[in-house]
Design a protein around this motif. Sequence first.
Motif, mmCIF file in Angstrom:
data_model
loop_
_atom_site.group_PDB
_atom_site.id
_atom_site.type_symbol
_atom_site.label_atom_id
_atom_site.label_comp_id
_atom_site.label_asym_id
_atom_site.label_seq_id
_atom_site.Cartn_x
_atom_site.Cartn_y
_atom_site.Cartn_z
ATOM 1 N N LYS A 186 40.123 48.136 37.612
ATOM 2 C CA LYS A 186 39.208 48.598 39.197
ATOM 3 C C LYS A 186 37.778 49.240 38.586
ATOM 4 C CE LYS A 186 40.085 49.980 43.773
ATOM 5 N NZ LYS A 186 39.612 51.648 43.704
ATOM 6 N N SER A 195 44.119 43.407 46.049
ATOM 7 C CA SER A 195 43.225 42.766 44.814
ATOM 8 C C SER A 195 42.205 43.139 45.833
ATOM 9 C CB SER A 195 43.528 41.373 44.662
ATOM 10 O OG SER A 195 44.674 40.714 44.047
ATOM 11 N N HIS A 196 41.102 43.765 44.788
ATOM 12 C CA HIS A 196 39.612 44.467 45.242
ATOM 13 C C HIS A 196 38.791 43.181 44.245
ATOM 14 C CE1 HIS A 196 41.299 48.906 46.446
ATOM 15 N NE2 HIS A 196 41.757 47.931 45.586
ATOM 16 N N SER A 197 37.696 42.897 45.508
ATOM 17 C CA SER A 197 36.678 41.960 45.107
ATOM 18 C C SER A 197 35.234 42.320 44.566
ATOM 19 C CB SER A 197 36.081 41.083 45.511
ATOM 20 O OG SER A 197 38.018 40.776 46.347
ATOM 21 N N VAL A 203 42.395 43.677 40.822
ATOM 22 C CA VAL A 203 40.914 43.368 40.170
ATOM 23 C C VAL A 203 40.824 41.674 40.881
ATOM 24 C CG1 VAL A 203 38.796 42.840 39.167
ATOM 25 C CG2 VAL A 203 39.773 44.956 38.762
ATOM 26 N N LYS A 204 40.039 41.266 41.572
ATOM 27 C CA LYS A 204 40.618 39.522 42.053
ATOM 28 C C LYS A 204 38.682 38.925 41.099
ATOM 29 C CE LYS A 204 40.748 36.327 45.542
ATOM 30 N NZ LYS A 204 40.795 35.823 46.660
ATOM 31 N N SER A 226 26.756 32.846 42.529
ATOM 32 C CA SER A 226 27.481 33.928 42.639
ATOM 33 C C SER A 226 26.530 35.074 42.841
ATOM 34 C CB SER A 226 28.141 34.429 41.865
ATOM 35 O OG SER A 226 29.653 33.571 41.561
ATOM 36 N N GLY A 274 36.097 36.783 40.102
ATOM 37 C CA GLY A 274 35.958 34.830 41.181
ATOM 38 C C GLY A 274 36.349 33.816 40.459
ATOM 39 N N ASP A 301 30.750 43.413 44.504
ATOM 40 C CA ASP A 301 29.668 42.023 44.353
ATOM 41 C C ASP A 301 28.946 41.728 43.102
ATOM 42 O OD1 ASP A 301 27.632 40.840 46.220
ATOM 43 O OD2 ASP A 301 26.774 43.028 46.770
#
Length: 345
Positions: A119, A33-35, A146-147, A341, A149, A37
Amino acid sequence: MNFLRKILFPFSILYGLITCIRNILFDNDILKSHSFDVPIIAVGNLSVGGTGKTPQIEYLIRLLCDKYKVATLSRGYKRQSSGFILAQTNTTAAILGDEPFQFFNKFPNIQVAVDADRKKGIEQLLLQKNKPDIILLDDAFQHRKVKAGLYILLTSYGDLYVNDFILPTGNLRESSSGAQRASIIIVTKCPSSLSIEEQQMIRNKLKLSEKQELYFTFISYDNFILSESRKVKVDEIKTTPKVLLAGIAKPDSFFAFFDNKNDICLSFPDHHHFTDKDILKIKNLAQNKIIISTEKDYVRLKGILPGGQLFYLPIQSRFLSKSASSGDNFDKTILNYVGTSSRNR
Protein backbone atom coordinates in the motif's frame (compact mmCIF):
# COMPACT_ATOMS: atom_id res chain seq x y z
CA MET A 1 5.27 -36.04 2.76
CA ASN A 2 8.15 -36.74 5.15
CA PHE A 3 7.77 -37.76 8.80
CA LEU A 4 8.52 -34.32 10.26
CA ARG A 5 5.86 -32.68 8.09
CA LYS A 6 3.35 -35.32 9.15
CA ILE A 7 3.86 -34.68 12.87
CA LEU A 8 3.44 -30.93 12.24
CA PHE A 9 -0.07 -31.54 10.88
CA PRO A 10 -1.82 -29.92 13.91
CA PHE A 11 0.10 -26.70 13.23
CA SER A 12 -1.15 -26.78 9.62
CA ILE A 13 -4.74 -26.91 10.91
CA LEU A 14 -4.04 -23.91 13.17
CA TYR A 15 -2.27 -21.97 10.43
CA GLY A 16 -5.08 -22.72 7.98
CA LEU A 17 -7.66 -21.51 10.50
CA ILE A 18 -5.77 -18.24 11.04
CA THR A 19 -5.46 -17.53 7.29
CA CYS A 20 -9.11 -18.47 6.77
CA ILE A 21 -10.28 -16.01 9.46
CA ARG A 22 -8.03 -13.32 7.98
CA ASN A 23 -9.55 -13.82 4.51
CA ILE A 24 -13.08 -13.73 5.93
CA LEU A 25 -12.31 -10.42 7.65
CA PHE A 26 -11.06 -8.93 4.37
CA ASP A 27 -13.93 -10.40 2.35
CA ASN A 28 -16.43 -8.75 4.69
CA ASP A 29 -14.62 -5.39 4.86
CA ILE A 30 -13.86 -5.75 8.57
CA LEU A 31 -10.22 -5.51 7.57
CA LYS A 32 -9.88 -2.88 4.85
CA SER A 33 -8.45 -3.39 1.37
CA HIS A 34 -7.32 -0.19 -0.35
CA SER A 35 -8.14 0.50 -4.00
CA PHE A 36 -6.22 2.92 -6.21
CA ASP A 37 -7.06 5.00 -9.25
CA VAL A 38 -4.62 3.11 -11.45
CA PRO A 39 -4.74 -0.38 -13.07
CA ILE A 40 -3.05 -2.88 -10.75
CA ILE A 41 -2.25 -6.49 -11.67
CA ALA A 42 -1.16 -8.82 -8.86
CA VAL A 43 0.82 -11.94 -9.78
CA GLY A 44 1.32 -14.59 -7.13
CA ASN A 45 0.72 -18.12 -5.98
CA LEU A 46 -0.76 -20.14 -3.14
CA SER A 47 2.41 -22.15 -2.55
CA VAL A 48 5.88 -21.19 -1.38
CA GLY A 49 8.11 -20.34 -4.36
CA GLY A 50 9.00 -22.11 -7.56
CA THR A 51 5.99 -21.33 -9.77
CA GLY A 52 7.71 -18.98 -12.24
CA LYS A 53 6.54 -15.54 -11.12
CA THR A 54 9.58 -13.72 -12.52
CA PRO A 55 9.22 -14.84 -16.17
CA GLN A 56 5.47 -14.17 -15.95
CA ILE A 57 6.05 -10.60 -14.72
CA GLU A 58 8.56 -10.15 -17.55
CA TYR A 59 5.94 -11.38 -20.05
CA LEU A 60 3.54 -8.70 -18.80
CA ILE A 61 6.23 -6.02 -19.00
CA ARG A 62 6.95 -6.90 -22.65
CA LEU A 63 3.24 -6.89 -23.43
CA LEU A 64 2.56 -3.48 -21.85
CA CYS A 65 5.70 -1.35 -21.86
CA ASP A 66 5.40 -0.03 -25.42
CA LYS A 67 1.93 1.42 -24.79
CA TYR A 68 1.98 2.32 -21.09
CA LYS A 69 4.27 3.62 -18.36
CA VAL A 70 4.82 0.43 -16.36
CA ALA A 71 6.02 0.05 -12.78
CA THR A 72 6.77 -3.15 -10.87
CA LEU A 73 6.48 -3.31 -7.10
CA SER A 74 8.04 -6.19 -5.19
CA ARG A 75 8.82 -6.98 -1.60
CA GLY A 76 12.52 -7.25 -2.41
CA TYR A 77 13.01 -10.55 -0.61
CA LYS A 78 16.32 -10.81 1.32
CA ARG A 79 17.46 -7.34 0.25
CA GLN A 80 19.90 -5.49 2.48
CA SER A 81 17.65 -2.45 2.85
CA SER A 82 14.21 -1.51 4.15
CA GLY A 83 11.26 0.70 3.28
CA PHE A 84 10.44 2.08 -0.15
CA ILE A 85 13.20 2.15 -2.75
CA LEU A 86 12.86 3.18 -6.38
CA ALA A 87 15.67 1.76 -8.52
CA GLN A 88 18.23 4.30 -9.74
CA THR A 89 21.45 4.02 -11.75
CA ASN A 90 23.51 3.34 -8.60
CA THR A 91 21.11 0.74 -7.16
CA THR A 92 22.54 -2.75 -6.58
CA ALA A 93 21.04 -6.23 -6.31
CA ALA A 94 21.83 -6.21 -2.59
CA ILE A 95 19.76 -3.06 -2.07
CA LEU A 96 16.88 -3.99 -4.38
CA GLY A 97 16.76 -7.80 -4.22
CA ASP A 98 17.72 -10.15 -7.04
CA GLU A 99 14.42 -10.37 -8.95
CA PRO A 100 13.59 -6.63 -8.95
CA PHE A 101 17.19 -5.90 -9.94
CA GLN A 102 16.77 -8.30 -12.85
CA PHE A 103 13.71 -6.32 -14.00
CA PHE A 104 15.68 -3.08 -13.64
CA ASN A 105 18.58 -4.40 -15.74
CA LYS A 106 16.42 -5.84 -18.52
CA PHE A 107 13.81 -3.12 -18.85
CA PRO A 108 15.41 0.33 -18.48
CA ASN A 109 12.21 2.13 -19.58
CA ILE A 110 10.08 0.98 -16.64
CA GLN A 111 10.06 1.93 -12.96
CA VAL A 112 11.15 -0.77 -10.51
CA ALA A 113 10.34 -0.32 -6.84
CA VAL A 114 10.40 -2.38 -3.65
CA ASP A 115 8.46 -2.06 -0.42
CA ALA A 116 7.27 -4.78 1.96
CA ASP A 117 4.14 -2.66 2.51
CA ARG A 118 2.54 -2.70 -0.93
CA LYS A 119 0.00 0.00 0.00
CA LYS A 120 2.75 2.46 0.96
CA GLY A 121 4.77 1.39 -2.08
CA ILE A 122 1.90 2.18 -4.45
CA GLU A 123 1.32 5.52 -2.73
CA GLN A 124 4.99 6.42 -3.22
CA LEU A 125 4.92 5.42 -6.88
CA LEU A 126 1.87 7.60 -7.50
CA LEU A 127 3.68 10.56 -5.92
CA GLN A 128 6.47 10.33 -8.51
CA LYS A 129 6.61 13.10 -11.11
CA ASN A 130 6.53 10.46 -13.84
CA LYS A 131 3.88 8.31 -12.19
CA PRO A 132 3.04 4.96 -13.81
CA ASP A 133 -0.03 4.13 -15.90
CA ILE A 134 -0.06 0.57 -14.55
CA ILE A 135 1.52 -1.22 -11.58
CA LEU A 136 2.49 -4.90 -11.57
CA LEU A 137 2.57 -6.36 -8.05
CA ASP A 138 5.07 -9.21 -7.77
CA ASP A 139 4.22 -12.02 -5.31
CA ALA A 140 1.27 -10.17 -3.78
CA PHE A 141 -1.60 -12.65 -3.91
CA GLN A 142 -1.80 -12.76 -0.09
CA HIS A 143 -1.15 -9.02 0.37
CA ARG A 144 -4.79 -8.13 0.89
CA LYS A 145 -4.30 -4.60 2.22
CA VAL A 146 -4.25 -3.68 -1.47
CA LYS A 147 -7.14 -4.58 -3.76
CA ALA A 148 -5.79 -5.21 -7.23
CA GLY A 149 -7.98 -4.87 -10.28
CA LEU A 150 -6.80 -8.21 -11.71
CA TYR A 151 -5.30 -11.24 -9.94
CA ILE A 152 -3.16 -13.80 -11.77
CA LEU A 153 -2.54 -17.01 -9.84
CA LEU A 154 0.31 -19.33 -10.85
CA THR A 155 0.51 -23.03 -10.06
CA SER A 156 3.21 -25.46 -11.25
CA TYR A 157 2.27 -28.34 -13.52
CA GLY A 158 4.11 -30.83 -11.29
CA ASP A 159 2.75 -29.38 -8.05
CA LEU A 160 -0.84 -28.17 -8.48
CA TYR A 161 -2.26 -26.37 -5.47
CA VAL A 162 -5.20 -28.79 -5.36
CA ASN A 163 -2.72 -31.61 -4.65
CA ASP A 164 -0.96 -29.72 -1.83
CA PHE A 165 -1.65 -28.92 1.80
CA ILE A 166 -1.19 -25.92 4.08
CA LEU A 167 2.16 -25.14 5.72
CA PRO A 168 4.04 -26.67 7.47
CA THR A 169 2.67 -30.09 6.40
CA GLY A 170 2.50 -28.91 2.78
CA ASN A 171 3.63 -25.81 0.90
CA LEU A 172 0.44 -23.75 0.72
CA ARG A 173 0.39 -20.28 2.25
CA GLU A 174 -3.40 -20.48 2.53
CA SER A 175 -6.21 -22.89 1.68
CA SER A 176 -6.71 -23.78 -1.97
CA SER A 177 -10.06 -21.97 -1.73
CA GLY A 178 -8.03 -18.76 -2.01
CA ALA A 179 -7.81 -19.48 -5.74
CA GLN A 180 -11.36 -18.10 -6.04
CA ARG A 181 -9.89 -14.57 -5.86
CA ALA A 182 -8.02 -15.08 -9.13
CA SER A 183 -9.38 -13.83 -12.44
CA ILE A 184 -6.72 -15.81 -14.33
CA ILE A 185 -5.01 -19.07 -13.35
CA ILE A 186 -1.88 -20.15 -15.19
CA VAL A 187 -0.46 -23.66 -14.96
CA THR A 188 3.28 -23.02 -15.39
CA LYS A 189 6.29 -25.19 -16.27
CA CYS A 190 4.21 -27.55 -18.40
CA PRO A 191 5.74 -29.94 -20.93
CA SER A 192 5.68 -28.14 -24.27
CA SER A 193 3.86 -31.18 -25.69
CA LEU A 194 1.04 -31.17 -23.11
CA SER A 195 -2.04 -32.60 -24.80
CA ILE A 196 -5.50 -31.03 -24.95
CA GLU A 197 -6.81 -34.07 -23.07
CA GLU A 198 -4.44 -33.56 -20.15
CA GLN A 199 -5.20 -29.85 -20.11
CA GLN A 200 -8.88 -30.73 -19.72
CA MET A 201 -8.07 -33.16 -16.88
CA ILE A 202 -6.22 -30.36 -15.06
CA ARG A 203 -9.12 -27.97 -15.68
CA ASN A 204 -11.48 -30.51 -14.10
CA LYS A 205 -9.18 -30.88 -11.08
CA LEU A 206 -8.97 -27.14 -10.49
CA LYS A 207 -12.78 -26.71 -10.58
CA LEU A 208 -12.75 -23.14 -11.87
CA SER A 209 -15.70 -20.80 -11.78
CA GLU A 210 -17.28 -19.62 -15.03
CA LYS A 211 -15.59 -16.22 -14.71
CA GLN A 212 -12.06 -17.61 -14.34
CA GLU A 213 -9.72 -18.10 -17.31
CA LEU A 214 -7.18 -20.93 -17.43
CA TYR A 215 -3.91 -20.93 -19.39
CA PHE A 216 -0.91 -23.24 -19.73
CA THR A 217 2.70 -22.09 -20.13
CA PHE A 218 6.11 -23.68 -20.46
CA ILE A 219 9.63 -22.42 -19.84
CA SER A 220 11.47 -21.59 -23.05
CA TYR A 221 15.25 -21.60 -22.76
CA ASP A 222 17.31 -19.32 -24.96
CA ASN A 223 19.61 -20.62 -27.70
CA PHE A 224 22.48 -18.53 -26.29
CA ILE A 225 24.20 -18.10 -22.96
CA LEU A 226 25.23 -14.52 -22.17
CA SER A 227 28.05 -12.84 -20.26
CA GLU A 228 29.11 -9.23 -19.77
CA SER A 229 30.67 -9.09 -23.21
CA ARG A 230 29.85 -12.28 -25.10
CA LYS A 231 27.07 -14.56 -26.20
CA VAL A 232 27.71 -18.18 -27.06
CA LYS A 233 25.41 -20.71 -28.73
CA VAL A 234 24.17 -23.34 -26.30
CA ASP A 235 24.85 -26.04 -28.91
CA GLU A 236 28.54 -25.09 -28.90
CA ILE A 237 29.00 -25.72 -25.16
CA LYS A 238 26.49 -28.48 -24.40
CA THR A 239 29.11 -31.22 -24.52
CA THR A 240 31.78 -29.09 -22.80
CA PRO A 241 32.30 -29.83 -19.07
CA LYS A 242 31.11 -26.79 -17.11
CA VAL A 243 29.78 -25.64 -13.77
CA LEU A 244 26.02 -25.09 -13.56
CA LEU A 245 24.88 -22.95 -10.67
CA ALA A 246 21.32 -22.35 -9.44
CA GLY A 247 19.97 -20.62 -6.35
CA ILE A 248 16.29 -21.09 -7.18
CA ALA A 249 13.46 -23.09 -5.63
CA LYS A 250 13.30 -25.87 -8.25
CA PRO A 251 16.49 -26.09 -10.34
CA ASP A 252 16.10 -29.58 -11.85
CA SER A 253 14.87 -28.40 -15.27
CA PHE A 254 17.73 -25.88 -15.50
CA PHE A 255 20.32 -28.62 -14.90
CA ALA A 256 18.52 -31.08 -17.19
CA PHE A 257 18.48 -28.59 -20.07
CA PHE A 258 22.24 -28.97 -20.61
CA ASP A 259 22.07 -32.76 -20.21
CA ASN A 260 25.80 -33.45 -19.76
CA LYS A 261 26.89 -35.98 -17.15
CA ASN A 262 30.30 -34.28 -16.93
CA ASP A 263 28.80 -30.99 -15.72
CA ILE A 264 29.19 -30.00 -12.08
CA CYS A 265 25.78 -28.97 -10.73
CA LEU A 266 25.72 -26.67 -7.71
CA SER A 267 22.37 -26.05 -6.07
CA PHE A 268 21.78 -23.36 -3.44
CA PRO A 269 18.62 -22.25 -1.60
CA ASP A 270 16.29 -19.80 -3.30
CA HIS A 271 17.54 -16.16 -3.06
CA HIS A 272 20.78 -17.47 -1.55
CA HIS A 273 23.29 -14.92 -0.31
CA PHE A 274 26.65 -16.14 -1.64
CA THR A 275 29.31 -16.07 1.06
CA ASP A 276 33.07 -15.81 0.57
CA LYS A 277 33.21 -19.55 1.29
CA ASP A 278 30.64 -20.23 -1.46
CA ILE A 279 32.59 -18.12 -3.96
CA LEU A 280 35.85 -19.88 -3.14
CA LYS A 281 34.17 -23.28 -3.58
CA ILE A 282 32.74 -22.27 -6.97
CA LYS A 283 36.11 -20.95 -8.18
CA ASN A 284 37.94 -24.10 -7.03
CA LEU A 285 35.45 -26.34 -8.82
CA ALA A 286 35.38 -24.24 -11.95
CA GLN A 287 39.12 -23.74 -12.50
CA ASN A 288 39.13 -23.00 -16.27
CA LYS A 289 35.55 -24.19 -16.91
CA ILE A 290 32.77 -21.80 -17.83
CA ILE A 291 30.16 -21.13 -15.15
CA ILE A 292 26.51 -20.90 -16.17
CA SER A 293 23.99 -19.59 -13.66
CA THR A 294 20.33 -18.71 -13.75
CA GLU A 295 19.65 -15.09 -14.61
CA LYS A 296 18.48 -14.39 -11.06
CA ASP A 297 21.79 -15.63 -9.64
CA TYR A 298 23.82 -13.84 -12.29
CA VAL A 299 22.75 -10.37 -11.11
CA ARG A 300 24.24 -11.18 -7.68
CA LEU A 301 27.37 -12.94 -8.91
CA LYS A 302 28.33 -10.44 -11.61
CA GLY A 303 31.50 -8.68 -10.54
CA ILE A 304 32.26 -11.35 -7.92
CA LEU A 305 33.07 -14.32 -10.17
CA PRO A 306 35.43 -13.84 -13.14
CA GLY A 307 33.61 -12.05 -15.97
CA GLY A 308 35.30 -14.21 -18.60
CA GLN A 309 33.88 -17.38 -17.04
CA LEU A 310 30.45 -16.34 -15.80
CA PHE A 311 27.42 -16.68 -18.10
CA TYR A 312 23.67 -16.95 -17.60
CA LEU A 313 20.91 -18.70 -19.53
CA PRO A 314 17.92 -16.43 -20.32
CA ILE A 315 14.43 -17.93 -20.09
CA GLN A 316 10.94 -16.81 -21.06
CA SER A 317 7.44 -17.94 -20.22
CA ARG A 318 5.54 -19.02 -23.34
CA PHE A 319 1.93 -20.08 -23.78
CA LEU A 320 1.13 -23.44 -25.29
CA SER A 321 -0.02 -22.92 -28.86
CA LYS A 322 -2.13 -26.10 -28.80
CA SER A 323 -4.33 -24.99 -25.96
CA ALA A 324 -8.00 -24.39 -25.31
CA SER A 325 -6.94 -20.88 -24.20
CA SER A 326 -4.03 -19.48 -26.18
CA GLY A 327 -1.61 -16.68 -25.37
CA ASP A 328 -3.52 -14.40 -27.76
CA ASN A 329 -6.57 -14.65 -25.52
CA PHE A 330 -4.45 -13.91 -22.46
CA ASP A 331 -3.00 -10.80 -24.12
CA LYS A 332 -6.50 -9.59 -25.02
CA THR A 333 -7.70 -10.04 -21.44
CA ILE A 334 -4.77 -8.06 -20.04
CA LEU A 335 -4.93 -5.28 -22.63
CA ASN A 336 -8.69 -5.01 -22.27
CA TYR A 337 -8.42 -4.70 -18.47
CA VAL A 338 -5.66 -2.07 -18.62
CA GLY A 339 -7.33 -0.11 -21.41
CA THR A 340 -10.76 -0.12 -19.78
CA SER A 341 -9.34 0.80 -16.34
CA SER A 342 -7.25 3.61 -17.84
CA ARG A 343 -10.26 5.09 -19.67
CA ASN A 344 -12.39 4.96 -16.51
CA ARG A 345 -9.84 6.72 -14.28
